[in-house]
Write an enzyme that holds these catalytic residues in place. Sequence first.
Site, PDB file in Angstrom:
ATOM      1  N   HIS A   1       1.769   4.829  -2.750  1.00  0.00           N
ATOM      2  CA  HIS A   1       1.972   6.274  -2.553  1.00  0.00           C
ATOM      3  C   HIS A   1       3.343   6.698  -3.083  1.00  0.00           C
ATOM      4  O   HIS A   1       3.473   7.749  -3.717  1.00  0.00           O
ATOM      5  CB  HIS A   1       1.905   6.622  -1.057  1.00  0.00           C
ATOM      6  CG  HIS A   1       0.554   6.483  -0.437  1.00  0.00           C
ATOM      7  ND1 HIS A   1      -0.593   6.995  -1.005  1.00  0.00           N
ATOM      8  CD2 HIS A   1       0.167   5.895   0.733  1.00  0.00           C
ATOM      9  CE1 HIS A   1      -1.627   6.738  -0.212  1.00  0.00           C
ATOM     10  NE2 HIS A   1      -1.202   6.055   0.840  1.00  0.00           N
TER      11      HIS A   1
ATOM     12  N   HIS B   1      -5.119   7.800  -2.023  1.00  0.00           N
ATOM     13  CA  HIS B   1      -6.078   6.804  -1.530  1.00  0.00           C
ATOM     14  C   HIS B   1      -7.251   6.636  -2.486  1.00  0.00           C
ATOM     15  O   HIS B   1      -7.748   7.608  -3.063  1.00  0.00           O
ATOM     16  CB  HIS B   1      -6.585   7.203  -0.140  1.00  0.00           C
ATOM     17  CG  HIS B   1      -5.575   6.932   0.918  1.00  0.00           C
ATOM     18  ND1 HIS B   1      -5.408   7.711   2.034  1.00  0.00           N
ATOM     19  CD2 HIS B   1      -4.650   5.936   1.025  1.00  0.00           C
ATOM     20  CE1 HIS B   1      -4.442   7.213   2.783  1.00  0.00           C
ATOM     21  NE2 HIS B   1      -3.957   6.139   2.189  1.00  0.00           N
TER      22      HIS B   1
ATOM     23  N   HIS C   1       0.842  -1.203   0.000  1.00  0.00           N
ATOM     24  CA  HIS C   1       0.000   0.000   0.000  1.00  0.00           C
ATOM     25  C   HIS C   1       0.883   1.261   0.000  1.00  0.00           C
ATOM     26  O   HIS C   1       0.688   2.174  -0.814  1.00  0.00           O
ATOM     27  CB  HIS C   1      -0.909  -0.004   1.232  1.00  0.00           C
ATOM     28  CG  HIS C   1      -1.700   1.259   1.407  1.00  0.00           C
ATOM     29  ND1 HIS C   1      -3.026   1.374   1.065  1.00  0.00           N
ATOM     30  CD2 HIS C   1      -1.342   2.495   1.874  1.00  0.00           C
ATOM     31  CE1 HIS C   1      -3.454   2.610   1.301  1.00  0.00           C
ATOM     32  NE2 HIS C   1      -2.445   3.306   1.810  1.00  0.00           N
ATOM     33  N   GLU C   2       1.853   1.291   0.895  1.00  0.00           N
ATOM     34  CA  GLU C   2       2.695   2.497   1.000  1.00  0.00           C
ATOM     35  C   GLU C   2       3.478   2.744  -0.289  1.00  0.00           C
ATOM     36  O   GLU C   2       3.647   3.895  -0.695  1.00  0.00           O
ATOM     37  CB  GLU C   2       3.656   2.373   2.195  1.00  0.00           C
ATOM     38  CG  GLU C   2       2.968   2.305   3.552  1.00  0.00           C
ATOM     39  CD  GLU C   2       1.958   3.415   3.784  1.00  0.00           C
ATOM     40  OE1 GLU C   2       2.165   4.544   3.288  1.00  0.00           O
ATOM     41  OE2 GLU C   2       0.946   3.150   4.453  1.00  0.00           O
TER      42      GLU C   2
END
Lengths: 170, 77
Positions: free
Chosen positions: A124, A130, A120-121
């Site tokens: 970014h 998101h 997930h990170e």
Amino acid sequence: YSTFQGNYKWKKHALTYRIENYTPDMSVAEVDDSIKRALQVWADVTPLRFSRVNRGTADIMISFAVGDHQDGYPFDGPDGFLAHAFPPFEGLGGDAHFDDDEKFSFRSPEGYNLFLVAAHEFGHSLGLDHSQDPGALMFPTYVYRDIDTFALPKDDVNGIQSLYGPNPDI
Amino acid sequence: APLAGKDRDSIAKDYLTKLYGLPKQSSPDSEKRASSEMNQRLKEMQQFFRLKVTGKLDDETLEVMKKPRCGVPDVAA
């Protein structure tokens, strides 16, 4: 899916990463493997390629920290915020920080699975914001998924390919 | 155990300040403005998570706020 306002994306496809320190929750090999697989999730569907460096400054600097770690976004102890990462730009851009007050795990659903949090990170780190799709990896809240059968959800594939295009090798 | 009103408010304020750009401090004489700001940010958060958009701190909204999550704000910083 959503991308960061301001068209943050890497101008190159060959990116470096460096693991600056380790969590005591897992062995070094487990952390290395979790991080490598989390980056590979994104490499599988884009032209992006990741190579590891052990010294100097990498595009994606990865660290475990607690509380105020001097980036303006302090962690908050167990639970709550698990990690954060910065969109692509010079310096702090792309870097991913993990809250070492959490209990991270390698394969078990106990604690927070490092592979899932890291994947997930790194979304970014590559320019994704998101998503509002509850099934997306880039949805803000943590959900455990079976990592043996994990496949990057379509919403995330569409998002990352909107920035970098598809994997030319497939 | 159910949270007292003050605890619920403080969880919500902290969440909205860090993730939805709610201003950190407001002077005592701007209570009305602060409350309207809070309602606005709550609506944004409820909209993001596809909850019922009321601008009020209901149990469903509070449950989402208490879930473990990524610390990157949901609205542009």
